[in-house]
Design a protein around this motif. Structure first.
Motif, PDB file in Angstrom:
ATOM      1  N   ARG A  11       0.876  -1.156   0.253  1.00 29.02           N
ATOM      2  CA  ARG A  11       0.100   0.105   0.081  1.00 29.02           C
ATOM      3  C   ARG A  11       0.819   1.234   0.196  1.00 29.02           C
ATOM      4  NH1 ARG A  11      -3.684  -2.901   3.669  1.00 29.02           N
ATOM      5  NH2 ARG A  11      -5.403  -3.561   2.601  1.00 29.02           N
ATOM      6  N   ILE A 106      -8.478   4.894  -4.971  1.00 28.27           N
ATOM      7  CA  ILE A 106      -9.378   4.020  -4.258  1.00 28.27           C
ATOM      8  C   ILE A 106      -8.842   2.660  -4.646  1.00 28.27           C
ATOM      9  CG2 ILE A 106     -11.487   2.891  -4.032  1.00 28.27           C
ATOM     10  CD1 ILE A 106     -11.438   5.265  -2.213  1.00 28.27           C
ATOM     11  N   GLN A 109      -5.433   1.420  -3.012  1.00 29.57           N
ATOM     12  CA  GLN A 109      -5.667   1.291  -1.532  1.00 29.57           C
ATOM     13  C   GLN A 109      -6.496  -0.084  -1.185  1.00 29.57           C
ATOM     14  OE1 GLN A 109      -6.575   4.751   1.159  1.00 29.57           O
ATOM     15  NE2 GLN A 109      -6.787   5.957  -1.078  1.00 29.57           N
ATOM     16  N   ALA A 110      -7.436  -0.268  -1.871  1.00 27.70           N
ATOM     17  CA  ALA A 110      -8.388  -1.197  -1.657  1.00 27.70           C
ATOM     18  C   ALA A 110      -7.717  -2.690  -2.007  1.00 27.70           C
ATOM     19  CB  ALA A 110      -9.873  -1.041  -2.449  1.00 27.70           C
ATOM     20  N   ARG A 150     -10.974  -1.580   6.632  1.00 30.45           N
ATOM     21  CA  ARG A 150     -11.318  -0.028   6.528  1.00 30.45           C
ATOM     22  C   ARG A 150     -12.249   0.160   5.582  1.00 30.45           C
ATOM     23  NH1 ARG A 150      -6.890   2.695   4.733  1.00 30.45           N
ATOM     24  NH2 ARG A 150      -5.813   0.743   3.941  1.00 30.45           N
ATOM     25  N   LEU A 152     -13.471   2.305   3.158  1.00 27.11           N
ATOM     26  CA  LEU A 152     -12.897   3.486   2.289  1.00 27.11           C
ATOM     27  C   LEU A 152     -13.821   4.368   1.796  1.00 27.11           C
ATOM     28  CD1 LEU A 152     -10.068   1.432   0.278  1.00 27.11           C
ATOM     29  CD2 LEU A 152      -9.912   2.721   2.667  1.00 27.11           C
ATOM     30  N   ARG A 153     -15.073   3.652   1.573  1.00 33.34           N
ATOM     31  CA  ARG A 153     -16.072   4.263   0.454  1.00 33.34           C
ATOM     32  C   ARG A 153     -17.534   3.553   0.689  1.00 33.34           C
ATOM     33  NH1 ARG A 153     -14.911   5.599  -5.236  1.00 33.34           N
ATOM     34  NH2 ARG A 153     -15.603   3.461  -5.435  1.00 33.34           N
TER      35      ARG A 153
END
Length: 318
Positions: A11, A106, A109-110, A150, A152-153
């Motif tokens: 990451r 995104i 990170q995802a 996490r 993220l969205r």
């Protein structure tokens, strides 16, 4: 755990690669920065592979620009030595914006990203399951001591495998939701955090590590305002709270902007509301948000609003 250390390192590498992509696109980049970039590439073969993957994402952005005739047909004749730099920065800004619209940051990170027409169910390594709403994303960080996801969205529903020695938490921005049972739903937006519990209980920390935690139980829903930190707890029917899993939302006197936010999860373009007066009008009912035209038809009938579609944009007005 070696696997988690490797994931954290990747990451970090993703973030560095995205940063270098933007720096290297600047025509005014100094020579010493180019040398630092080369040193970063040489430091680890993985850096080069990650950078190439990030370049491919930006290439998708440039392809999107070229496919837009309004942008690809722009012809500018520079009249001074400064203009080429300005033009290059202009197109860099467009490419960067498109890179963002393609979910570049995104996706880097995802671990799981749901598209506008997807609501995937994912089984985690501990046996827990997660269903993501459309346009949602999660990253998974498991260690021998804790299980952390996490958000993220967007929104996700969690059914947690029993392992009390390894607490299961969902981090959504500055907030942390820790399972005290087995099943709960988390929706994370720019303005608020909504948590609904369908089995047992959860603990909510609006600010991770700070005091002021809130415990809610089965059949309850908490709404935490991200700006003020205030929270409201109310009873909720689980069928209503989880209606999104059936492609619907059931609302009672909800502001239009909240409804449009849910419709927008399933729409590949953008829905814009003309003015706060329209955005704050209230609506009630059950809406099929996976069918954009059906949802808009409901709003036109219920509120008397008008909708205009131009390419990927929809305008809602009075």
């Amino acid at each position: 755990m070696p696997g988690n250390r490797a994931k954290d390192a990747q990451r970090k590498r993703n973030r560095e690669a995205a940063d270098w992509i933007l720096r290297n696109s600047d025509p005014r980049q100094p020579a010493e920065e180019k040398s630092r970039f080369q040193a970063w590439l040489n430091a680890d073969p993985q850096n080069c592979r990650t950078y190439n993957a990030a370049e491919q994402l930006l290439g998708d952005a440039q392809t999107a620009i070229q496919s837009d005739t309004a942008l690809s047909n722009i012809r500018i004749k520079p009249r001074s030595p400064v203009k080429p730099v300005v033009i290059a920065l202009f197109f860099l800004a467009i490419a960067g914006a498109t890179f963002l619209s393609l979910d570049g940051p995104i996706r880097m990170q995802a671990d799981v990203v749901a598209g506008v027409d997807e609501m995937p169910v994912v089984t985690l390594q501990d046996g827990s399951t997660v269903q993501l709403n459309s346009s949602s994303a999660i990253a998974v960080d498991f260690t021998p001591e804790r299980r952390v996801v996490r958000l993220l969205r967007g929104q996700a529903y969690f059914e947690v495998a029993h392992a009390p020695e390894r607490p299961f938490s969902v981090d959504a921005g500055p907030a942390r939701v820790t399972a005290l049972g087995t099943a709960f739903d988390v929706r994370y937006s720019d303005t608020d955090l909504q948590v609904s519990v369908t089995e047992n209980a959860v603990m909510i920390e609006p600010e991770i590590g700070n005091s002021g935690s809130l415990q809610i139980h089965e059949g309850e829903q908490a709404l935490v305002d991200r700006r003020s930190g205030s929270s409201v707890v109310q009873r909720v029917d689980s069928n209503v709270a989880l209606s999104w899993r059936r492609g619907q939302i059931a609302v009672d006197n909800a502001p239009l902007f909240k409804v449009v936010e849910e419709i927008g999860r399933h729409f590949s373009g953008r829905i814009v509301i003309a003015g706060d007066t329209v955005a704050n009008r209230r609506v009630s009912g059950t809406i099929n948000v996976t069918d954009t035209e059906s949802a808009l038809s409901f709003l036109r009938a219920a509120l008397g609003v008008k909708t205009t579609r131009v390419g990927p944009f929809i305008l809602i007005r009075s």
